[in-house]
Scaffold this active site. Structure first.
Site, PDB file in Angstrom:
ATOM      1  N   ASP A 217       9.946  -2.917   0.697  1.00 43.35           N
ATOM      2  CA  ASP A 217       9.512  -2.092   1.825  1.00 43.35           C
ATOM      3  C   ASP A 217       9.633  -2.892   3.117  1.00 43.35           C
ATOM      4  O   ASP A 217       9.009  -3.946   3.270  1.00 43.35           O
ATOM      5  CB  ASP A 217       8.056  -1.668   1.598  1.00 43.35           C
ATOM      6  CG  ASP A 217       7.552  -0.638   2.588  1.00 43.35           C
ATOM      7  OD1 ASP A 217       8.150  -0.490   3.671  1.00 43.35           O
ATOM      8  OD2 ASP A 217       6.548   0.019   2.274  1.00 43.35           O
TER       9      ASP A 217
ATOM     10  N   SER B  74       1.634   5.789   3.018  1.00 41.92           N
ATOM     11  CA  SER B  74       1.673   5.146   4.329  1.00 41.92           C
ATOM     12  C   SER B  74       0.453   5.563   5.155  1.00 41.92           C
ATOM     13  O   SER B  74      -0.673   5.235   4.797  1.00 41.92           O
ATOM     14  CB  SER B  74       2.996   5.497   5.024  1.00 41.92           C
ATOM     15  OG  SER B  74       3.240   4.650   6.107  1.00 41.92           O
TER      16      SER B  74
ATOM     17  N   HIS C 264      10.020   2.064   1.107  1.00 39.55           N
ATOM     18  CA  HIS C 264       8.784   2.698   1.574  1.00 39.55           C
ATOM     19  C   HIS C 264       8.553   4.067   0.944  1.00 39.55           C
ATOM     20  O   HIS C 264       7.472   4.624   1.075  1.00 39.55           O
ATOM     21  CB  HIS C 264       8.842   2.822   3.106  1.00 39.55           C
ATOM     22  CG  HIS C 264       7.528   3.124   3.748  1.00 39.55           C
ATOM     23  ND1 HIS C 264       6.393   2.376   3.529  1.00 39.55           N
ATOM     24  CD2 HIS C 264       7.162   4.111   4.610  1.00 39.55           C
ATOM     25  CE1 HIS C 264       5.392   2.869   4.239  1.00 39.55           C
ATOM     26  NE2 HIS C 264       5.828   3.927   4.887  1.00 39.55           N
TER      27      HIS C 264
END
Length: 281
Positions: A231, A108, A259
């Site tokens: 996600d 991320s 995620h």
């Protein structure tokens, strides 16, 4: 499995809480965590570096502005400016450790930090694995990401449980893991310095950083973009953009995964990373 050791390393006026496995070497795997409330190097990467430490030198620091690393008294406003500070001081951390070359593994926000590191010191990067990374232009702010950004409106364990449940595709198999992460993160979330860092990073009116075509096409490194198909924090279109634009990138989309593919699809994630390291991708 190898045991994770943790220590403080001071460089360039900041201190990193560094979690590591394996034996020190001039080449290392640097694991960069994401931006969730209370996130640390171990909350994202503990199981992965325990496994890989048998074969590799693994480093998983708490980012500046997270966990037990330095929280700046006057932090820059927005994720992009903070990522620049994190990228530069991470290179200083590697210098202090005697690491000359790094494989960058970013989750991320960590994926965006990896790209910033590669842009500033391309000659020191071996490979990159960008997992659930942001960085594409004009990405929508998903409801899950908005909850993350505004978490301190109601910073309770119940709200953290709800937020982290949105990180995974199937809570029925990971409720115990999420409960453990909630318990680990809440003491950090309650700290004033952590709250200050979060508020600066997600200040109203700021947007997630994006990388231009010119920036990405300048990076020749072999890169693997990994994304959970399901996600709902960072859309899979972000990794699609990165994989299409980076000149030596491969895209792998994992079904029935959100995620946190390194947790929800641990074995697949480790297999993909090993394939990248051994030039099988």
């Amino acid at each position: 499995m190898t045991t994770v050791t943790s220590s403080d390393v001071s460089v360039g006026g900041v201190t990193y809480r560094l979690h590591r496995t394996g034996t020190g070497a001039k080449e290392a795997l640097l694991f960069l965590h994401g931006s969730g409330p209370g996130a640390t190097g171990t909350s994202n990467w503990k199981a992965v570096i325990e496994e890989l430490g048998e074969r590799h030198y693994c480093l998983a620091p708490d980012m500046i502005g997270f966990g037990d690393s330095t929280h700046l008294e006057d932090p820059p406003t927005g994720m992009g400016p903070l990522n620049l500070v994190q990228a530069e001081t991470l290179w200083e951390l590697l210098d202090e450790l005697g690491v000359e070359k790094a494989h960058l593994v970013g989750n991320s926000m960590g994926g965006m930090i990896a790209l910033r590191m590669a842009l500033s010191r391309p000659e020191r990067v071996r490979t990159m694995l960008l997992m659930g990374s942001g960085g594409a232009p004009n990405l929508p702010i998903t409801p899950g990401l908005e909850h993350l950004r505004t978490f301190y409106a109601d910073p309770t364990a119940g709200q953290l449980q709800k937020l982290l449940a949105s990180f995974v595709f199937d809570m029925s198999t990971l409720s115990g893991v999420v409960d453990r992460v909630v318990a680990e993160r809440m003491p950090y979330i309650e700290r004033a310095d952590v709250k200050r860092s979060h508020a600066a990073m997600f200040a109203p009116g700021t947007q997630p950083p994006a990388f231009t075509v010119e920036e990405l096409t300048s990076l020749p490194h072999k890169t693997l973009c990994v994304h959970g198909r399901d996600d709902i924090i960072v859309p899979v279109e972000s990794s699609t953009y990165l994989a299409k634009t980076l000149p030596n990138a491969t895209l792998h989309i994992i079904p029935k995964s959100g995620h946190w593919t390194q947790i929800e699809a641990h074995d697949v994630f480790v297999h993909l990373l090993e394939d990248l390291l051994h030039d099988r991708i």
